[in-house]
Structures are given as structure tokens and as C-alpha cells.
Design an enzyme around this catalytic site. Structure first.
Site, short mmCIF file in Angstrom:
data_model
loop_
_atom_site.label_atom_id
_atom_site.label_comp_id
_atom_site.label_asym_id
_atom_site.label_seq_id
_atom_site.Cartn_x
_atom_site.Cartn_y
_atom_site.Cartn_z
N HIS A 41 -3.21 -6.75 11.05
CA HIS A 41 -4.24 -7.82 10.40
C HIS A 41 -3.57 -8.87 10.56
CE1 HIS A 41 -3.10 -5.31 6.31
NE2 HIS A 41 -4.06 -4.89 7.54
N GLU A 79 0.76 -0.79 0.06
CA GLU A 79 -0.17 -0.25 -0.30
C GLU A 79 1.31 1.52 0.45
OE1 GLU A 79 -1.67 -0.16 3.37
OE2 GLU A 79 -3.32 -1.59 3.32
N ASN A 134 -5.48 -6.95 2.46
CA ASN A 134 -5.71 -6.30 3.39
C ASN A 134 -6.85 -7.32 4.11
OD1 ASN A 134 -4.61 -4.25 1.79
ND2 ASN A 134 -5.12 -2.69 3.35
#
Ligand code: FAE
Length: 539
Positions: free
Chosen positions: A480, A395, A518
Site C-alpha cells: 500500500h 485482515e 486498505n
């Protein structure tokens, strides 16, 4: 009839309740169950049909669908409700001025990016049940949201469906057709996922950092992809135009967004509450689940005050219990309950296959002719895809400091193969996780397949001032967490816990360590798939 005494324990009782509710409604009265729902937190001794532990993605999906199927649901959430403004008129604080609302029971902030220009930026704060938990295990800090809405309160809202060709490694026992035809579209629609207006992207100063990221990615021949998000992109344009109160454009992220982000409170949870069948008890933490008579479960719950002290302990019974406390929360509970004899028949897969989704962060120092902008939106909108060739999806992340930093900043998701295990530590009475910091090395190597090449092409170097003194890689954390009660291993192929009818896992604990992107869209879609099956066959 007692509070919430509307279980599935018998058709005749259900029929009676339905009749009673209907009669009361016709007569214009409030039923006791309705009154109890309005009254708030769960009562000691309550009997509930479905008890959900946690209010993140998995829990919210389960609550909505169970309620729509006519089941009364009680959600237990250890964090706060986050529905009341503080003395500054705002519910959440900003990243630049963190106060007591920022962290879960810490006396000092623990910012993921904790240095700037080589100086530490953490500061003292009063201990409070704040919204972001930086939970420390031996080799890794796991960031998680605390409050009604779970991770949706603190996250960047990046809503990414994995590429179909990668799905078999994400959830090997799930039929991709049903996910890509039904459950991913359903999740995306319910979550309110959207993408940035391309014309605005090209022109706004707030995404200069992303345009610089694109230029560098493309000059090194990496695919640059736009990433959907649940932030309201129209609202953001109004922020930029000065016609709406700024949130993403005012440094709000990590400790909550006051406006603009479609957190679960505004999507699944709002719709679940609107059914009239869902009650939520914030500042309540589940500590024990054990079998009770009649196939039910006894659940012990601690009520907390805002400094984290236990003020009351309650014992309730539930016909069914859904573990939705997040990968770490669910795993910790199940490992403890198996080891301490509350749920001894849970199988040997409990606590296993935990991964960090390969998270690793880094920054690059750009030349003076490549400024990334003093104005940066906190919401990422794009990434660099080198998954197939190098095992990394990066990202292009903001560094919203309010000053020009000449830094490009990235959070990479990598194909890190390492998996850790939770285990009960009888001497401390806590659950440990055996992740080692060195296990991030594969992630660093995979991220380097992107950034070494870009640095070499651009004649630039890595920033060394963002994670310590002369430290390039943010390899100490994950946003995550995934796994610990994996689908088709610790549970059956729909999240039913082995050994205990009526106990289910519905959150990120089901996913074995990595989603290639994600994770919350996959957590939501999987919960949609599983709860549909559970409602059809178990209820
Ligand atoms: P989660 O949302 O963590 O909800 C679990 C809930 O259970 C929490 O509210 C807990 O407080 C509560 N709980 C835990 N233990 C108990 C207990 N014993 N009793 C009662 N309640 C309990 O679980 N993901 C993306 O896809 N895109 C992003 O852009 C993104 N950015 C992120 C940024 C940050 C800073 C962080 C921390 C995470 C980010 N994530 C992102 C990850 C995402 O938020 C996470 O995968 C999901 O929230 C996990 O959903 P679950 O339903 O598994």
C-alpha cells in the site's frame, strides 16, 4: 487533421472537431481520430488533449470522467494489456505455479511470503513484463501491479471506506461531508463493491480460516468486522458449487485473477473505452514531461518489448498531463523531472510524506483442534479492528497452500507515523527512497496489541517459518504505497501541480502515507472529487 488532434487549445478548434465528427458520423464514415483510436498505440509526434500516465485507480477515474466530458484521452501504461490468454488458455498464472507472467522483469520470483516451514519457496522464472512488480528500495520492497488496470490486477479487492472519525488524519484538507455524501458512495458503486453472504460465510469450508480468526478475535474481545470486496461473491459461490471455473478458489491472487474479480478493466476502464474517446498504449513508459510552446507539454515515451527492452522512443505533445503512475511511479517521475531541470518549478514538497500504510504481516500457530482448512479462498472477507485502542486493523488473510497448515495469517494496517522521502541520485541516475527497515517497529508494536493478547488467551505462539528462518514479522514490504506528491502540499487542494498549469496528480501519491484501511476506495473517491472540480473549472 492528425491523430488525436482534439485538444482544449481553443473553442473554435473544438467546435470544428465536434462538427467534423458529427458530419462524419452522419455520413457513416470513421473520423481520423476514431480510426487512430482503433489502430492502437500512440504515434510518434501525436498531439493529444489529455495524456494520462498509468491505468490504475486514479488514472481510470480521470479517463472516464474526462471522456464523458467530451475530451479525447490517451492512457500510457508501462505494463501489458492482459487481455490475451497464454498457451494454457489463461491470462494469468496461479500463486502455486508462478511462471513468466508472475513478475515484472525478474528472473526469480519474490513472493511476499517467501518461506514455508522454514524453506525458501521462490523459484526461477524467465524475464518478462509480468503483472506484479516487487520494486526494491534500500529498506523496503514495494509491491505494485503492472498492466492495464494497475493494482486492481493483482490486489485482493478489499474495498474499505475508512471510518469517518479517522478521515481527518487521512486527508486533512478535504471536506469529509463531500467525501462521505458523494464521492465514497460514487466510488463504491462504480467499483462494484459487495460483501459476502453471511449464511454462506457460516457454512462454506472455503472460509473456515476466517471463522477461526473470528473465534480467536472475539474470545479476546476484539471487534471482528466483515470487509467488502470487489470480487463477485455470487461467482465465488458458483465456484464452490462447481458450476463456474475456479479463480479465488483455485489459488489465484497476486499474479492476477482469471475470473470473478471486478478489476478496473471490467469497471472504470470498460466504461471509459465505451465512450469511444479513450485509447490505451500498453508497454509504453513515460520518461519525461516538460513544458512546450502554447502552454502544452512535451512527453517522451519509451515503447517496451516483453523482456523490457526499449524498442522505440516517441515524443508527443499534450494539452494536459495527468500523473497516475501510482505513489511510487508518480513520485519517481516528479522527483526526477524537478531535479534534472525538466520541471524545475515543482515545489519542495515533491517526493515527501511517503508511507507504507503501516503494513506488517504475521502468522500464528494454532492448536491441532483449530484447523484453518486445506481449502481457502484467496479473497479475504474480514478483519480485526483495534485501530482506536491499539493502532492496528488486521485482515484475516488466507494461506491458500492446498494443505492444512494450522496457521492463522494476518496482514495488519497500522498507524505507523514514519514517513520517507524520495530523492534523485545523480550518480546512479535513479530515484532513492530513504525508508529504513527499523521504521516498521511501531507497526510491529501495534500489531502485537492484537496478537500477543490472542496468543496469550489461546495458549498459542507466532509462526516463525513464513518470512525466513525463525522470523516472526513480515516487515520487509508494503502492498500500500501512499504519498510523495501530497494533496494541498505538492499540489493544490485538487491535485493541480504547483508551478505548472495543466499538470495534475490523480493517484495514491496524493495521500500522505496512511488511510487507516486498505487504500483503493479512498484513492478512487479522491480522484472522483478532484476530477469533477478540474473538469468544472479548468476545462
Ligand atoms: P496503481 O494502481 O499502482 O496504478 C499505477 C499504474 O501506472 C500501474 O499500472 C503502473 O504500471 C503504471 N505506471 C507506473 N509508472 C509508469 C510510467 N512511467 N509510465 C507509464 N505507466 C506507468 O496506482 N488495496 C486495497 O484497497 N485493497 C486490497 O485488497 C489491496 N490488496 C493489494 C494486494 C497487493 C498484492 C498489492 C500489490 C496491492 C494491494 N492493494 C490493495 C493496493 C492497491 O492496489 C493500490 O493502493 C492501488 O492500486 C493504487 O492505485 P493508484 O491509482 O495510485
Amino acid at each position: 487533421m492528425s491523430d488525436n488532434n482534439t485538444g482544449f487549445s481553443g473553442i473554435s478548434r473544438r467546435g470544428f472537431i465536434a462538427g467534423a465528427v458529427g458530419a462524419a458520423a452522419l455520413a457513416g464514415h470513421t473520423t481520423p481520430a476514431q480510426a487512430a483510436r482503433a489502430a492502437g498505440p500512440i504515434a510518434n509526434g501525436a498531439q493529444v488533449a489529455a495524456l494520462i500516465i498509468g491505468t490504475g485507480y486514479g488514472g481510470s477515474v480521470a479517463a472516464l470522467r474526462l471522456a464523458q466530458a467530451g475530451v479525447d484521452v490517451h492512457m500510457i501504461e508501462m505494463g501489458m494489456a492482459w487481455d490475451t490468454p497464454g498457451s494454457d488458455g489463461k491470462i494469468f498464472c496461479t500463486t502455486t505455479a508462478p511462471d513468466n507472467r508472475s513478475y515484472w522483469l525478474r528472473t526469480r520470483t519474490k513472493a511476499p511470503l517467501n518461506y514455508f516451514l522454514g524453506f525458501p519457496i521462490d523459484r526461477d522464472i524467465p524475464k518478462y513484463t509480468g503483472v506484479l512488480d516487487a520494486e526494491e528500495f534500500g529498506g523496503i520492497t514495494v509491491y505494485q501491479g503492472r498492466g492495464v488496470g494497475g493494482g486492481s490486477l493483482v490486489n485482493g479487492g478489499m474495498a474499505v471506506t475508512p471510518k469517518r472519525e479517522n478521515f481527518a488524519t487521512v486527508l486533512p484538507s478535504v471536506n469529509p461531508d463531500e467525501m462521505y455524501n458523494t464521492f465514497y458512495p460514487r466510488a463504491n458503486s462504480e467499483l462494484g463493491v459487495g460483501t459476502i453472504d453471511p449464511a454462506w460465510f457460516e457454512s462454506t469450508p472455503w472460509y473456515q480460516f476466517s471463522r477461526v480468526g473470528r473465534k480467536h478475535a472475539q474470545r479476546s474481545n476484539f471487534p471482528f468486522v466483515f470487509v467488502p470486496d470487489v470480487y463477485d461473491w455470487n461467482y465465488m459461490q458458483q465456484e464452490a458449487a462447481g458450476t463456474a471455473t475456479k479463480s479465488a478458489l483455485a489459488g489465484e491472487i497476486l499474479y492476477g485473477n482469471n475470473f470473478g474479480k471486478k478489476s478496473l478493466q471490467r469497471t472504470y476502464i470498460a466504461r471509459a473505452k465505451a465512450t469511444g474517446r479513450v485509447t490505451i498504449s500498453p508497454l509504453h513508459r513515460v520518461t519525461t514531461v516538460s513544458p512546450a510552446s502554447g502552454g502544452r507539454y512535451t512527453v517522451v515515451i519509451e515503447q517496451l518489448n516483453t523482456t523490457g527492452d526499449v524498442t522505440t522512443t516517441k515524443t508527443v505533445t499534450a494539452d494536459r498531463v495527468f500523473f497516475a503512475a501510482g505513489s511510487v511511479g508518480t513520485s519517481k517521475l516528479l522527483v526526477k523531472l524537478k531535479a534534472t531541470g525538466a520541471l524545475p518549478n515543482l515545489n519542495g514538497e515533491i517526493g515527501k510524506s511517503w508511507g507504507d500504510n503501516g503494513n506488517v504481516m504475521c502468522g500464528r500457530a494454532n492448536h491441532l483442534w483449530d484447523p484453518t482448512g486445506s481449502q481457502q479462498s484467496t479473497i479475504p472477507c474480514a478483519g480485526i479492528d483495534n485501530w482506536a485502542a491499539g493502532g492496528a486493523f488486521a485482515e484475516v488473510a488466507p494461506l491458500p497452500t492446498g494443505i492444512e497448515t494450522f496457521a492463522s495469517f494476518y496482514l495488519s494496517i497500522t498507524k505507523n507515523p514514519n514517513r520517507a522521502q524520495f530523492s534523485w541520485n545523480a550518480s546512479t541516475g535513479k530515484v532513492d527512497l530513504n525508508w529504513q527497515t527499523a521504521w516498521k517497529q511501531p507497526s510491529i508494536d501495534m500489531a502485537k496489541t492484537i496478537f500477543d493478547k490472542i496468543n496469550s488467551k489461546e495458549g498459542t505462539i507466532y509462526r516463525t517459518d513464513l518470512f525466513g528462518v525463525y522470523k516472526i514479522w513480515g516487515d520487509h514490504l508494503t502492498y500500500h504505497p501512499l504519498g510523495g506528491a501530497v494533496l494541498n502540499k505538492a499540489t493544490d487542494n485538487y491535485g493541480r501541480l504547483a508551478g505548472y498549469p495543466g499538470l495534475y496528480v490523480v493517484d495514491g501519491a496524493l495521500i500522505p502515507g496512511n488511510t487507516s484501511v486498505n487504500p483503493f476506495v479512498t484513492i478512487t473517491a479522491l480522484a472522483e472529487r478532484n476530477i469533477e472540480k478540474i473538469i468544472a473549472t479548468d476545462l
